[in-house]
Design an enzyme around this catalytic site. Structure first.
Site, mmCIF file in Angstrom:
data_model
loop_
_atom_site.group_PDB
_atom_site.id
_atom_site.type_symbol
_atom_site.label_atom_id
_atom_site.label_comp_id
_atom_site.label_asym_id
_atom_site.label_seq_id
_atom_site.Cartn_x
_atom_site.Cartn_y
_atom_site.Cartn_z
ATOM 1 N N GLY A 140 9.934 -42.293 21.215
ATOM 2 C CA GLY A 140 9.518 -43.027 22.408
ATOM 3 C C GLY A 140 8.195 -42.590 23.002
ATOM 4 O O GLY A 140 7.803 -43.073 24.062
ATOM 5 N N ASP A 170 6.933 -60.993 17.804
ATOM 6 C CA ASP A 170 7.262 -60.128 18.937
ATOM 7 C C ASP A 170 6.016 -59.576 19.609
ATOM 8 O O ASP A 170 6.128 -58.886 20.633
ATOM 9 C CB ASP A 170 8.174 -58.978 18.498
#
Length: 491
Positions: free
Chosen positions: A123, A249
């Site tokens: 992340g 996306d």
């Protein structure tokens, strides 16, 4: 400071659309950049944002008062292959509010730790990839291209291992919203018709409110998305900008340039230029981008077919009619921009031929795309023989013939050469974000200095102006040293 009153628009849709997530604190956070002009525009006090109190909020080290950070789920076609679940893997929406002018604002942090959609990643974002995104979105904004914006950048001593070892960073970025084509693909495949309609109505209510009361509001909204996308791709093409990862996306329903992984402003003109080292087949090459934009719009229309008509055949017919708008808008917009770059004021039948001859000269002469168009403005006001010197070399006869035809065309429209040259310089930038310039800013940041980053941003903020003392920012890299820097999406 009283922060803007929160308005959690997207999160209010419910758990089917995303999940709350807490940011992972960034150790030893150090402010490297802050966009004071953007802060003022969206309703934040620039003085407060540059204070010590603001840094924890802009890095995920403290919660934004009255807001719950969240990550959204979406799907997408990546390099043409369906991926059933993606989502904000290293991005969280920190806060939403209304700017002083009433427009919606969404603030995201990129690199503030994993979310439920991280698919095993840490992340984090690297400093290098964060600097590249910051530079790209601010450079495109200055060029007039719709894009997300960079509000802040913070570095850290935390090490992050990708292809190379780098340090972690958190980028604060804003947009009216970050809803993508992939959000609709996800809910079309995994949700209910009611969930899909709710998402569409949410986007219409907050970003296309003038369509809300139309009887065919979903069709009218999709038509606008298709047209905005076509216009965006036309703008990219005429600037030589290559996105590099044009998956569904990564396309915004607002027609914004969204997500900067591998990207680049093409330097030497090559129609099949590919800026992404992992794009081995050239799916997202410069010349392929317009068709990919259309293909992605087709995927969006397919996902939203149920919003167009209850009968499949009627929905397909309506989707095809909407897709035809992409072709029409793209053709009109790209030729309007090419004409302006060539100094042509009127639309005539031979324009495409004149343009293609010029681009062929650039390709054969291995010319720098940005500088060649910029120097055309000079060629209006100087002797043809001198023009041959400042334009692509090695093809004097072909170039001389083209210059004669181009000058004759300009003369037939009338107007002063000086006025024409001035107009051309307003659409042909002198400065674009070149790979070696971005690399110099990255390397400075990695050494702990943001001086070059700020210098480069200051130059890129005025891309059409002559800037004495900044000439080296307009120059291509030294011969043989052209850099092709690609930072993967996982960076």
């Amino acid at each position: 400071m009283n922060l803007p009153l929160g308005e959690p628009r997207f999160a209010a849709l419910g758990p089917a659309y995303g999940q709350p997530v807490a940011a992972l604190p960034l150790p030893d956070a150090l402010r490297l950049y802050f966009n004071a002009a953007l802060a003022d525009q969206i309703g934040l006090d620039p003085r407060w944002c540059q204070s010590a109190a603001a840094l924890p909020l802009l890095t995920g080290n403290a919660a934004w008062p009255g807001q719950t950070p969240s990550a959204s789920v979406y799907a997408g076609h990546q390099f043409g292959v369906w991926v059933s679940q993606l989502g904000d893997g290293r991005v969280l929406t920190l806060a939403e509010w209304r700017a002083p002018d009433g427009s919606p604002v969404e603030l995201q942090l990129k690199g503030a730790g994993p979310t439920p959609y991280a698919r095993g990643s840490d992340g984090r974002a690297t400093l290098a990839s964060s600097v590249r995104e910051l530079l790209a979105c601010e450079a495109l904004h200055a060029l007039g291209v719709p894009t997300t914006r960079a509000l802040s950048l913070a570095g850290s001593s935390l090490s992050v291992q990708r292809d190379e070892l780098d340090t972690a960073a958190v980028l604060g970025r804003t947009a009216p919203c970050f809803v993508r084509f992939g959000h609709f693909e996800f809910h079309a495949r995994h949700g209910t018709p009611q969930q899909l309609a709710l998402l569409a109505d949410h986007v219409i209510e907050h970003h296309f409110p003038y369509l809300a009361n139309q009887p065919q509001r979903h069709a009218a909204w999709l038509a606008e998305v298709v047209e905005l996308t076509a216009a965006l791709f036309a703008h990219w093409q005429t600037l030589g900008f290559c996105h590099g990862v044009l998956n569904t996306d990564n396309l915004s329903v607002l027609g914004l340039t969204l997500d900067y992984g591998p990207y680049g402003f093409m330097e030497r003109f090559r129609p099949h230029h590919v800026c992404n080292a992992s794009d081995h087949e050239g799916r997202y090459a410069y010349t392929a981008q317009p068709a990919i934009g259309r293909w992605n719009c087709e995927r969006l229309l397919g996902a939203c077919a149920g919003l167009l008509a209850p009968q499949p055949e009627a929905a397909r017919e309506q989707a095809q009619a909407l897709l035809a708008r992409y072709d029409e808008v793209y053709r009109q917009e790209v030729m309007r921009r090419w004409r302006a770059k060539l100094g042509l004021r009127e639309a005539r039948a031979g324009d495409a031929g004149l343009l293609n001859r010029w681009l062929t000269l650039l390709q054969r002469g291995k010319a720098d795309f940005t500088l060649a168009f910029r120097r055309l403005a000079d060629a209006i006001q100087i002797d043809p023989a001198e023009a041959l010197i400042c334009l692509p070399a090695g093809q004097d006869a072909a170039l001389r013939d083209w210059l004669d035809d181009w000058r004759a065309r300009l003369a037939s429209e009338g107007g002063s050469p000086a006025g024409r040259a001035s107009a051309m310089r307003r659409v042909n930038p002198r400065y674009v974000l070149r790979n070696h310039l971005a690399q110099a800013a990255i390397e400075g940041a990695q050494r702990g200095s943001s001086v070059e980053l700020h210098r480069l941003l200051a130059v890129l903020a005025r891309p059409f102006d002559e800037q004495p003392g900044a000439e080296h920012y307009a120059a291509p890299p030294a011969q043989g040293l052209e850099l092709e820097l690609e930072i993967g999406c996982s960076a």
